[in-house]
Design an enzyme around this catalytic site. Structure first.
Site, PDB file in Angstrom:
ATOM      1  N   ILE A 187      -0.142   0.054   5.397  1.00  0.00           N
ATOM      2  CA  ILE A 187      -1.539  -0.328   5.618  1.00  0.00           C
ATOM      3  C   ILE A 187      -2.339   0.963   5.439  1.00  0.00           C
ATOM      4  CG2 ILE A 187      -1.185  -0.072   8.134  1.00  0.00           C
ATOM      5  CD1 ILE A 187      -3.454  -2.025   8.627  1.00  0.00           C
ATOM      6  N   SER A 188      -3.417   0.920   4.656  1.00  0.00           N
ATOM      7  CA  SER A 188      -4.189   2.132   4.373  1.00  0.00           C
ATOM      8  C   SER A 188      -4.870   2.652   5.636  1.00  0.00           C
ATOM      9  CB  SER A 188      -5.278   1.837   3.338  1.00  0.00           C
ATOM     10  OG  SER A 188      -4.719   1.304   2.165  1.00  0.00           O
TER      11      SER A 188
END
Ligand code: SAH
Length: 211
Positions: free
Chosen positions: A62-63
């Site tokens: 997940i960024s």
């Protein structure tokens, strides 16, 4: 942590992003609205409001919130815009986009079927009306009208594929990390013009590769 503690941690994160980044208020409100902890695997929940990427399984991540904020801001979205996301992952960025453009306007494609399935269920449960396609984004949403914008969250080697560019309307924008896995990716914003794209560079980034 319980829910009020998560909510406080989220407000603190947004306050920090507001100090550090020059992004539109609508982007920060969207980040404040989305429960990032609900998108990360249980053992990582305590870290959900730290400004860093986290593993979500299947070698994907997940960024970090600041990257989500910067990319979303560059898309210049308004309520009602239809957006194409390449790389759903856990579905977090799709939820942030949905907060801005509204229900039914986010179309996201994820290559790994298990991630697509989990993201679809999670977005559903949290009340986000987002369409999730399982498979290569190059083949996704071919019957949809052209999109106002595309957000690419995996790095295509050698430029954004034609199949993605073709899905964005003239005047529309594409934000993407472009480059190989040697650490030399650049975040670019393309504006689609008749038969060509205009390119702006927004600095070095590091994303998982597009397959
Ligand atoms: N948007 C996510 C980040 C996802 S990481 C977030 O909210 O944090 C990038 C994702 O792109 C990975 O899950 C990877 O499986 C996916 N991906 C890679 N190549 C793809 C392709 N060709 N089509 C669709 N998804 C792809």
């Amino acid at each position: 942590m319980d829910d009020p503690e998560y909510a406080q941690a989220r407000r603190d994160l947004v306050a920090d992003l507001r100090r550090r980044l020059d992004v539109d208020a609508s982007v920060l409100s969207a980040i404040e609205a989305v429960p990032r902890h609900a998108f990360v695997p249980e053992p990582r929940r305590q870290s959900a409001y730290e400004d860093r990427p986290l593993p979500i399984g299947h070698d994907q991540t997940i960024s970090a919130p600041h990257i989500v904020a910067i990319m979303t801001d560059l898309l210049g979205l308004e309520r009602g815009d239809r957006v194409f996301e390449v790389g759903t992952g856990c579905g977090y960025h799709a939820a942030v986009l949905a907060e801005i453009v509204g229900p039914g306007n986010v179309f996201t494609a994820e290559y790994v079927p298990e991630l697509a399935g989990t993201a679809r269920d999670r977005l559903d449960r949290l009340g986000y009306d987002v369409t999730v396609y399982a498979g290569d984004a190059r083949d996704a949403f071919r019957d949809e009208d052209p999109f106002a914008a595309a957000s690419v969250t995996c790095a295509p080697d050698g430029g954004v594929p034609e199949a993605i560019v073709d899905r964005v309307e003239t005047g529309g924008r594409i934000v993407a990390p472009v480059g190989d896995q040697t650490g030399r990716q650049r975040l670019v914003r393309l504006t689609v013009r008749e038969g060509e794209t205009e390119r702006e560079d927004h600095g070095g980034v590091r994303f998982v590769p597009m397959r």
